[in-house]
Design a protein around this motif. Sequence first.
Motif, mmCIF file in Angstrom:
data_model
loop_
_atom_site.group_PDB
_atom_site.id
_atom_site.type_symbol
_atom_site.label_atom_id
_atom_site.label_comp_id
_atom_site.label_asym_id
_atom_site.label_seq_id
_atom_site.Cartn_x
_atom_site.Cartn_y
_atom_site.Cartn_z
ATOM 1 N N GLN A 72 1.023 -1.206 0.124
ATOM 2 C CA GLN A 72 -0.018 -0.185 0.175
ATOM 3 C C GLN A 72 0.813 1.328 -0.044
ATOM 4 O O GLN A 72 0.267 2.136 -0.417
ATOM 5 N N LEU A 73 2.039 1.352 0.488
ATOM 6 C CA LEU A 73 2.937 2.451 0.836
ATOM 7 C C LEU A 73 4.314 2.060 0.268
ATOM 8 O O LEU A 73 5.060 1.254 0.837
ATOM 9 N N VAL A 74 4.674 2.741 -1.040
ATOM 10 C CA VAL A 74 5.951 2.233 -1.490
ATOM 11 C C VAL A 74 6.943 3.316 -1.385
ATOM 12 O O VAL A 74 6.804 4.639 -1.790
ATOM 13 N N VAL A 75 8.102 2.910 -1.044
ATOM 14 C CA VAL A 75 9.184 4.095 -1.060
ATOM 15 C C VAL A 75 10.031 3.580 -2.389
ATOM 16 O O VAL A 75 10.701 2.512 -2.281
ATOM 17 N N PHE A 76 10.146 4.468 -3.236
ATOM 18 C CA PHE A 76 10.698 4.189 -4.867
ATOM 19 C C PHE A 76 11.826 4.937 -4.682
ATOM 20 O O PHE A 76 11.907 6.204 -4.997
ATOM 21 N N ALA A 77 13.204 4.253 -4.675
ATOM 22 C CA ALA A 77 14.591 4.988 -4.923
ATOM 23 C C ALA A 77 14.494 5.481 -6.238
ATOM 24 O O ALA A 77 14.546 4.533 -6.928
ATOM 25 N N CYS A 78 14.832 6.624 -6.570
ATOM 26 C CA CYS A 78 14.900 7.021 -7.982
ATOM 27 C C CYS A 78 16.062 7.931 -8.198
ATOM 28 O O CYS A 78 16.283 8.874 -7.394
ATOM 29 N N ASP A 79 16.986 7.949 -9.149
ATOM 30 C CA ASP A 79 17.885 8.677 -9.496
ATOM 31 C C ASP A 79 17.520 9.526 -10.560
ATOM 32 O O ASP A 79 18.310 10.630 -11.098
ATOM 33 N N PHE A 80 16.563 9.222 -11.156
ATOM 34 C CA PHE A 80 15.787 10.328 -12.264
ATOM 35 C C PHE A 80 16.771 10.302 -13.544
ATOM 36 O O PHE A 80 17.021 11.596 -14.064
ATOM 37 N N GLU A 81 17.408 9.090 -13.880
ATOM 38 C CA GLU A 81 18.395 9.088 -15.045
ATOM 39 C C GLU A 81 17.454 8.792 -16.180
ATOM 40 O O GLU A 81 16.643 7.948 -16.139
ATOM 41 N N ILE A 82 17.506 9.154 -17.438
ATOM 42 C CA ILE A 82 16.509 8.989 -18.334
ATOM 43 C C ILE A 82 16.833 7.481 -18.793
ATOM 44 O O ILE A 82 15.868 6.937 -19.279
ATOM 45 N N GLU A 83 17.874 7.071 -18.825
ATOM 46 C CA GLU A 83 18.107 5.625 -18.979
ATOM 47 C C GLU A 83 17.535 4.545 -18.327
ATOM 48 O O GLU A 83 17.004 3.528 -18.610
ATOM 49 N N ASN A 84 16.886 5.203 -17.186
ATOM 50 C CA ASN A 84 15.981 4.220 -16.390
ATOM 51 C C ASN A 84 14.500 4.362 -16.578
ATOM 52 O O ASN A 84 13.454 4.016 -15.632
ATOM 53 N N LEU A 85 14.277 5.301 -17.398
ATOM 54 C CA LEU A 85 12.802 5.544 -17.852
ATOM 55 C C LEU A 85 11.852 4.532 -17.936
ATOM 56 O O LEU A 85 10.698 4.512 -17.532
ATOM 57 N N LYS A 86 12.161 3.497 -18.864
ATOM 58 C CA LYS A 86 11.540 2.288 -18.891
ATOM 59 C C LYS A 86 11.221 1.469 -17.858
ATOM 60 O O LYS A 86 9.817 1.095 -17.648
ATOM 61 N N ALA A 87 12.150 1.423 -16.994
ATOM 62 C CA ALA A 87 11.860 0.760 -15.688
ATOM 63 C C ALA A 87 10.948 1.312 -14.648
ATOM 64 O O ALA A 87 10.065 0.749 -14.078
ATOM 65 N N TYR A 88 11.225 2.733 -14.659
ATOM 66 C CA TYR A 88 10.315 3.674 -13.879
ATOM 67 C C TYR A 88 8.840 3.534 -14.418
ATOM 68 O O TYR A 88 7.956 3.504 -13.523
ATOM 69 N N GLN A 89 8.802 3.423 -15.522
ATOM 70 C CA GLN A 89 7.335 3.267 -16.247
ATOM 71 C C GLN A 89 6.787 1.952 -15.816
ATOM 72 O O GLN A 89 5.527 1.780 -15.572
ATOM 73 N N LYS A 90 7.400 0.901 -16.013
ATOM 74 C CA LYS A 90 7.172 -0.307 -15.669
ATOM 75 C C LYS A 90 6.577 -0.376 -14.017
ATOM 76 O O LYS A 90 5.789 -1.130 -13.757
ATOM 77 N N ALA A 91 7.460 0.164 -13.265
ATOM 78 C CA ALA A 91 7.134 0.089 -11.844
ATOM 79 C C ALA A 91 5.854 0.830 -11.685
ATOM 80 O O ALA A 91 5.092 0.434 -10.885
ATOM 81 N N THR A 92 6.098 2.131 -12.102
ATOM 82 C CA THR A 92 4.653 2.944 -11.550
ATOM 83 C C THR A 92 3.271 2.423 -12.234
ATOM 84 O O THR A 92 2.507 2.495 -11.614
ATOM 85 N N ALA A 93 3.563 1.665 -13.473
ATOM 86 C CA ALA A 93 2.200 1.090 -13.968
ATOM 87 C C ALA A 93 1.777 -0.062 -12.832
ATOM 88 O O ALA A 93 0.558 -0.329 -12.719
ATOM 89 N N LEU A 94 2.728 -0.765 -12.378
ATOM 90 C CA LEU A 94 2.410 -1.665 -11.635
ATOM 91 C C LEU A 94 1.694 -1.183 -10.081
ATOM 92 O O LEU A 94 0.882 -1.717 -9.739
#
Length: 278
Positions: free
Chosen positions: A149-171
């Motif tokens: 219910q409550l997720v802490v998502f460590a993110c470096d905001f690098e564009i190369e990680n965009l696909k993984a970020y979008q996969k995670a946020t969709a889930l």
Amino acid sequence: MRKILVPVDFSEFSSYALEVAAHFAKSYKAEILVLHMIGLSEAYLTKSPSEEAAEAHYYMKLAKKHFDELLDKPFLKGIRVVEMVQNYKIFSEINALAIEKEVDLIVMGSHGKSGLGEFFVGSNTEKVVRTSEIPVLVIKKPHREYHPQLVVFACDFEIENLKAYQKATALFKEWQADVHLVYVNLPNEQFKSSQEIKDKIDFFLKVAHHNQLPSNQQLVVLSDYSIEAGIFSYAEELNANLIAVITHGRSGIAHFFKGSIGEAMANHANRPVITFKP
């Protein structure tokens, strides 16, 4: 989500992972693939055909006994469970199997840095995380009716990680989870000014969401002496029930999670950790 893979060594930690997988399987009407890795030695593989057959029969019979005990759980009632035994010795083979079977999520139990008997020992947990192209959820403790219910998502905001970020946020959106996107600023060569961090995040979000942060997410920038310490401390403060990170096969967890940080995030967190690969 149609298929969930659970690698097991028949320890109590395997049962923890299986129970969490069962919760997701019921929610999605998914099936669970339960995998045991025998990991036979080269000495075994070079024995005579008769010796190989005898030992193979022994190990399969032993695995069957352990499967019967492990899968005799009330929480698995009504769920399709497929048993699998493979002679794997390198952890990248789990990724190949997951892709072949079209697995959506891998759930694995982990003791931490002392490992799980002969299977998930210390850095072997991170080896699965590092090599898997499928999201990996690492479970350390028993959880009944687990729902992130409550997720802490460590993110470096690098564009190369965009696909993984979008996969995670969709889930996470599918799970209806609230997400805290956390950037940790460090007092070393990676230190950035407030404006530099803002510019970096703004650019990333412009590409990812056209500057519109999803309603279930909020941004957090904090400072600490290490990524690990910052994320763990913040997750403790929120009492988050999931930590999320992005993995890179070449360098451990996330673009800026180098070396032991990657292993620490997967192996040392007391809370469940889920990893995504770009």
